[in-house]
Design a protein around this motif. Structure first.
Motif, short mmCIF file in Angstrom:
data_model
loop_
_atom_site.label_atom_id
_atom_site.label_comp_id
_atom_site.label_asym_id
_atom_site.label_seq_id
_atom_site.Cartn_x
_atom_site.Cartn_y
_atom_site.Cartn_z
N LEU A 176 53.77 37.10 39.31
CA LEU A 176 53.04 38.34 39.08
C LEU A 176 51.56 38.02 38.89
O LEU A 176 51.21 37.10 38.14
CB LEU A 176 53.58 39.06 37.84
CG LEU A 176 55.03 39.52 37.90
CD1 LEU A 176 55.43 40.12 36.54
CD2 LEU A 176 55.23 40.54 38.99
N TRP A 177 50.71 38.78 39.56
CA TRP A 177 49.27 38.57 39.49
C TRP A 177 48.56 39.88 39.22
O TRP A 177 48.96 40.93 39.71
CB TRP A 177 48.74 37.99 40.81
CG TRP A 177 49.26 36.62 41.11
CD1 TRP A 177 50.50 36.29 41.59
CD2 TRP A 177 48.56 35.38 40.93
NE1 TRP A 177 50.62 34.94 41.72
CE2 TRP A 177 49.43 34.34 41.33
CE3 TRP A 177 47.28 35.06 40.47
CZ2 TRP A 177 49.06 33.01 41.29
CZ3 TRP A 177 46.91 33.73 40.45
CH2 TRP A 177 47.79 32.71 40.84
N THR A 200 41.49 37.29 40.37
CA THR A 200 42.93 37.45 40.15
C THR A 200 43.45 36.41 39.18
O THR A 200 42.97 35.27 39.15
CB THR A 200 43.69 37.35 41.50
OG1 THR A 200 45.06 37.70 41.30
CG2 THR A 200 43.57 35.98 42.11
N SER A 201 44.40 36.82 38.36
CA SER A 201 45.00 35.93 37.36
C SER A 201 46.51 36.10 37.36
O SER A 201 47.02 37.24 37.44
CB SER A 201 44.46 36.25 35.96
OG SER A 201 43.11 35.90 35.82
N LYS A 236 48.36 33.53 32.31
CA LYS A 236 48.61 32.09 32.17
C LYS A 236 47.32 31.33 31.87
O LYS A 236 47.33 30.37 31.11
CB LYS A 236 49.25 31.56 33.45
CG LYS A 236 50.60 32.16 33.78
CD LYS A 236 51.68 31.67 32.84
CE LYS A 236 52.08 30.25 33.16
NZ LYS A 236 53.26 29.80 32.36
N GLN A 237 46.20 31.76 32.46
CA GLN A 237 44.95 31.01 32.36
C GLN A 237 44.11 31.38 31.15
O GLN A 237 43.53 30.51 30.50
CB GLN A 237 44.11 31.23 33.63
CG GLN A 237 42.86 30.36 33.72
CD GLN A 237 43.19 28.91 33.94
OE1 GLN A 237 43.98 28.55 34.80
NE2 GLN A 237 42.61 28.03 33.11
N ALA A 267 24.30 34.30 30.74
CA ALA A 267 25.34 33.39 30.24
C ALA A 267 26.46 33.32 31.26
O ALA A 267 26.62 34.23 32.09
CB ALA A 267 25.87 33.86 28.89
N SER A 268 27.23 32.27 31.19
CA SER A 268 28.35 32.07 32.11
C SER A 268 29.65 32.55 31.48
O SER A 268 30.08 32.02 30.45
CB SER A 268 28.47 30.58 32.46
OG SER A 268 29.61 30.34 33.25
N ILE A 269 30.25 33.58 32.09
CA ILE A 269 31.49 34.17 31.55
C ILE A 269 32.50 34.24 32.70
O ILE A 269 32.37 35.09 33.60
CB ILE A 269 31.23 35.56 30.96
CG1 ILE A 269 30.09 35.49 29.93
CG2 ILE A 269 32.50 36.12 30.33
CD1 ILE A 269 29.65 36.84 29.39
N PRO A 270 33.51 33.38 32.72
CA PRO A 270 34.39 33.25 33.88
C PRO A 270 35.07 34.53 34.35
O PRO A 270 35.22 34.73 35.56
CB PRO A 270 35.43 32.22 33.42
CG PRO A 270 34.74 31.44 32.36
CD PRO A 270 33.83 32.41 31.67
N THR A 271 35.50 35.39 33.43
CA THR A 271 36.29 36.55 33.83
C THR A 271 35.45 37.80 34.13
O THR A 271 36.00 38.84 34.47
CB THR A 271 37.34 36.90 32.77
OG1 THR A 271 36.68 37.10 31.50
CG2 THR A 271 38.37 35.80 32.64
N TYR A 272 34.13 37.70 34.00
CA TYR A 272 33.26 38.83 34.33
C TYR A 272 32.78 38.71 35.77
O TYR A 272 32.66 37.60 36.29
CB TYR A 272 32.08 38.90 33.36
CG TYR A 272 32.43 39.49 32.01
CD1 TYR A 272 33.74 39.72 31.62
CD2 TYR A 272 31.43 39.82 31.11
CE1 TYR A 272 34.05 40.26 30.38
CE2 TYR A 272 31.73 40.35 29.85
CZ TYR A 272 33.04 40.57 29.50
OH TYR A 272 33.35 41.10 28.27
#
Length: 274
Positions: free
Chosen positions: A3-4, A16-17, A39-40, A218-223
């Motif tokens: 599931l993603w 996608t996660s 999961k991540q 700033a560095s924000i992976p999920t944005y």
């Protein structure tokens, strides 16, 4: 079957996660609210299909929205947070001993309750006795409280739905009036890759009201795009002059050394301030 979850960040790009389950879903009076387990990134809060925060990377956004202003103002005693129902910015604000009052104004009370249940480490600051929580319209609250705050932090969702007014000049004018004569504001201002016109417009609006205006990232992976911007307006204090607070901060991303380098922007971002 895997599931993603995919957030469509633009019509042509998404993130996608892999998820394990949905923990919560409801339609509030203002938006669709979902909490999913990934999961991540651990638990993830999604509003109207847009990622708001996650267990793993939340500290970047909350620290960078908060500490740059709090270390530019020499004595921030009264702080207001507009939006930010997850409580992360409030958690960072109450790390400062000199803060006497920290007020959170969030229009959607269900976001606050969901954060307390599924993100207790983010919402922990809401229990501090200096904190007052108001479930109401931030624009209206600003207009009714002139000359009261040292620092105002705007932790808004993307500029759609109920948050549209939080990216417009009349709102920044209200913030200017709600700040004391030496007050500072910071607003999250989206991605330099995907929201260039918005950043340019907000920067110009704020610069017409404040003596100093400064953009930083700033560095924000999920944005969206992973690179996020913030815009500061200061009535009196030059953002280039860091007022180092006495207490040592418990932070994972922000540091005083980082603060001193924040305003060295890549050229393509610097162009948005001209």
């Amino acid at each position: 079957m895997d599931l993603w979850y995919t957030e469509k960040q633009t019509p042509d790009h998404g993130i996608t996660s892999k998820i394990t389950r949905t923990l919560h879903h409801e339609q509030t009076d203002f938006q669709s609210l979902d909490i999913i387990e990934t999961k991540q990134f651990g638990n993830m809060m999604v509003l109207d299909g847009m990622v708001m925060t996650t267990d793993q990377d939340e500290f970047v956004y909350h620290e960078m929205l908060t500490h740059v202003a709090m270390n530019t103002h020499p004595n921030p005693k009264h702080v207001l947070v507009i939006g930010g129902g997850d409580g992360g910015v409030i958690r960072e604000v109450v790390k400062y001993e000199q803060v006497e009052t920290a007020t959170l104004v969030e229009i959607d009370g269900q976001v606050i309750e969901a954060a307390k249940t599924y993100f207790p480490q983010i919402a922990s600051g809401l229990a501090d006795p200096r904190v007052t929580v108001k479930v109401e319209d931030g624009i209206k609250f600003i207009a009714e409280h002139p000359n009261q705050f040292d620092v105002i932090l705007v932790d808004s969702t993307e500029p759609v739905g109920p948050a549209v007014g939080l990216f417009q000049k009349p709102f920044y004018e209200g913030i200017h009036e709600a700040l004391k004569e030496d007050g500072i504001m910071v607003a999250q201002t989206e991605s330099p890759w995907f929201n260039r016109d918005l950043i340019r417009r907000v920067y110009q609006d704020i610069s017409t009201l404040f003596q100093y205006t400064q953009l930083y990232t700033a560095s924000i992976p999920t944005y969206p795009s992973g690179l996020w911007s913030f815009t500061m307006g200061s009535k009196k204090y030059d953002p280039l002059h860091l007022h180092e607070q006495e207490n040592l901060l418990d932070t994972k991303y922000y540091s005083r050394e980082l603060h001193r380098s924040l305003y060295q922007l890549p050229n393509f971002v610097k162009e948005l301030t001209k």
